[in-house]
Design a protein around this motif. Structure first.
Motif, PDB file in Angstrom:
ATOM      1  N   ARG A 216      44.935  43.671  33.528  1.00 32.96           N
ATOM      2  CA  ARG A 216      44.209  42.480  33.086  1.00 32.96           C
ATOM      3  C   ARG A 216      44.510  41.276  33.976  1.00 32.96           C
ATOM      4  NH1 ARG A 216      41.262  41.149  28.726  1.00 32.96           N
ATOM      5  NH2 ARG A 216      41.653  43.218  27.834  1.00 32.96           N
ATOM      6  N   ILE A 217      45.766  41.128  34.397  1.00 36.96           N
ATOM      7  CA  ILE A 217      46.126  39.985  35.236  1.00 36.96           C
ATOM      8  C   ILE A 217      45.428  40.062  36.596  1.00 36.96           C
ATOM      9  CG2 ILE A 217      48.187  41.090  36.212  1.00 36.96           C
ATOM     10  CD1 ILE A 217      49.514  38.306  36.138  1.00 36.96           C
ATOM     11  N   VAL A 218      45.211  41.298  37.100  1.00 36.77           N
ATOM     12  CA  VAL A 218      44.486  41.465  38.364  1.00 36.77           C
ATOM     13  C   VAL A 218      43.017  41.110  38.159  1.00 36.77           C
ATOM     14  CG1 VAL A 218      43.853  43.081  40.184  1.00 36.77           C
ATOM     15  CG2 VAL A 218      46.099  43.255  39.089  1.00 36.77           C
ATOM     16  N   ASP A 219      42.440  41.538  37.029  1.00 33.64           N
ATOM     17  CA  ASP A 219      41.050  41.204  36.725  1.00 33.64           C
ATOM     18  C   ASP A 219      40.873  39.699  36.561  1.00 33.64           C
ATOM     19  OD1 ASP A 219      39.512  43.673  36.582  1.00 33.64           O
ATOM     20  OD2 ASP A 219      40.804  44.239  34.930  1.00 33.64           O
ATOM     21  N   PHE A 220      41.906  39.018  36.099  1.00 31.86           N
ATOM     22  CA  PHE A 220      41.827  37.574  35.867  1.00 31.86           C
ATOM     23  C   PHE A 220      41.851  36.785  37.179  1.00 31.86           C
ATOM     24  CE2 PHE A 220      43.450  33.382  34.715  1.00 31.86           C
ATOM     25  CZ  PHE A 220      42.682  33.083  33.593  1.00 31.86           C
ATOM     26  N   PHE A 221      42.462  37.354  38.223  1.00 33.55           N
ATOM     27  CA  PHE A 221      42.636  36.661  39.507  1.00 33.55           C
ATOM     28  C   PHE A 221      41.266  36.344  40.145  1.00 33.55           C
ATOM     29  CE2 PHE A 221      43.203  36.634  44.110  1.00 33.55           C
ATOM     30  CZ  PHE A 221      44.271  35.767  44.255  1.00 33.55           C
ATOM     31  N   PRO A 222      41.082  35.185  40.786  1.00 33.65           N
ATOM     32  CA  PRO A 222      42.026  34.055  40.886  1.00 33.65           C
ATOM     33  C   PRO A 222      41.939  33.111  39.699  1.00 33.65           C
ATOM     34  CG  PRO A 222      40.101  33.601  42.202  1.00 33.65           C
ATOM     35  CD  PRO A 222      39.890  34.967  41.612  1.00 33.65           C
ATOM     36  N   GLY A 223      41.086  33.437  38.723  1.00 38.33           N
ATOM     37  CA  GLY A 223      40.961  32.642  37.519  1.00 38.33           C
ATOM     38  C   GLY A 223      39.699  32.999  36.765  1.00 38.33           C
TER      39      GLY A 223
ATOM     40  N   TYR B 157      38.827  35.490  35.006  1.00 36.94           N
ATOM     41  CA  TYR B 157      38.399  36.891  35.151  1.00 36.94           C
ATOM     42  C   TYR B 157      37.387  37.077  36.282  1.00 36.94           C
ATOM     43  CZ  TYR B 157      40.816  38.024  30.814  1.00 36.94           C
ATOM     44  OH  TYR B 157      41.773  38.206  29.853  1.00 36.94           O
TER      45      TYR B 157
ATOM     46  N   ALA C 216      37.724  38.384  39.341  1.00 37.26           N
ATOM     47  CA  ALA C 216      37.747  39.722  39.937  1.00 37.26           C
ATOM     48  C   ALA C 216      37.105  40.746  39.009  1.00 37.26           C
ATOM     49  CB  ALA C 216      39.185  40.131  40.264  1.00 37.26           C
TER      50      ALA C 216
ATOM     51  N   ARG D 295      35.489  46.904  34.435  1.00 39.44           N
ATOM     52  CA  ARG D 295      36.392  46.089  35.229  1.00 39.44           C
ATOM     53  C   ARG D 295      37.451  47.006  35.826  1.00 39.44           C
ATOM     54  NH1 ARG D 295      41.174  45.038  32.591  1.00 39.44           N
ATOM     55  NH2 ARG D 295      41.240  45.230  30.317  1.00 39.44           N
TER      56      ARG D 295
END
Length: 255
Positions: A124-131, A133, A135, A148
């Motif tokens: 989830r944190i990778v999908d959120f990058f750079p803000g 969501y 990505a 995702r």
């Protein structure tokens, strides 16, 4: 915008149709879940400030490190374990997903378990990058199943939950006792489900009249066991049997 449809052929050769959740529905769910998380985080801050200040602090100074450790652990569980825990315990849903009417399932149509819930949410944190969501949204636009990165890793999909009309078939409700609401598909045994699946898998090879009579007999048998009156079922007996299989898999976690 029309909802994308997805048909999955199960290993038993049963065709299950799902409506893929679009970005709008998924953001509605994220919005609601984030609001819940923020409220819970505020409660933790209040507890933290109360427990580690003033008169309370003077009596609990020796436990300060333990209290701080507990607060940190609870914050970790709130932001990292919230989604995984709810999706595991609520059969692919969080409070936000339930409100938005969507659910996470495996890409073979089966219910998810702890492994899939944890795997998809670790990303989830990778999908959120750079803000916001970013990505994850870009990834969803680039594939036909609106997945995702976390969904690709876990082998999952997000679909719209069944309509209220479909769900009502599987609730044991009474005018006298409206509070009773039990999912009924779990009453079926494995042999009965296998009978339905075998019929659905082979129906195209059965002569039309025999197919019709078989569908009526099986639907009557299943309806009687589930306590669903004929006038409460779909007019098409095969549609009813498909709904029963779908309900059994998602609610009773048949595998």
């Amino acid at each position: 915008m029309a909802t994308d449809k997805l048909t999955i052929d199960t290993p038993e050769q049963v065709h299950l149709e799902f409506a893929l959740a679009d970005i709008g529905s998924r953001f509605m769910a994220v919005f609601a879940d984030t609001a819940i998380q923020l409220i819970m985080a505020l409660v933790l801050v209040i507890i933290d400030e109360t427990a580690l200040s003033g008169a309370i602090y003077s009596h609990m100074a020796e436990y300060q490190k333990w209290i701080m450790a507990a607060i940190i652990f609870l914050n970790f569980c709130l932001w990292w374990g919230y989604y995984a825990a709810f999706e595991t315990l609520w059969n692919g849903q969080t409070p936000g997903k339930r409100w938005a009417g969507i659910r996470v399932i495996k890409d073979n149509g089966r219910p998810i378990h702890a492994f899939e819930a944890i795997s998809r949410n670790l990303l989830r944190i990778v999908d959120f990058f750079p803000g916001f969501y970013a990505a994850g949204v870009i990834t969803m636009f680039l594939n036909s199943r609106n997945r995702r990165l976390g969904d690709f890793v876990a082998g999952t999909l997000v679909v719209h939950d069944r309509t209220s009309k479909e769900s009502d078939l599987f609730f044991n409700t009474s005018d006298k006792k409206p509070e009773i609401a039990l999912y009924q598909a779990a009453r079926l045994g494995i042999p009965e489900v296998e009978l339905i699946e075998t019929f659905l898998a082979r129906r195209l090879d059965i002569p039309p009249e025999v197919r019709r009579q078989s569908a009526v007999r099986i639907a009557d048998m299943v309806g009687t066991k589930l306590g669903i009156e004929p006038n409460a079922r779909p007019a098409n007996h095969e549609d009813f049997l498909e709904l029963v299989v779908k309900e059994f898999r998602s609610r009773a976690q048949y595998r």
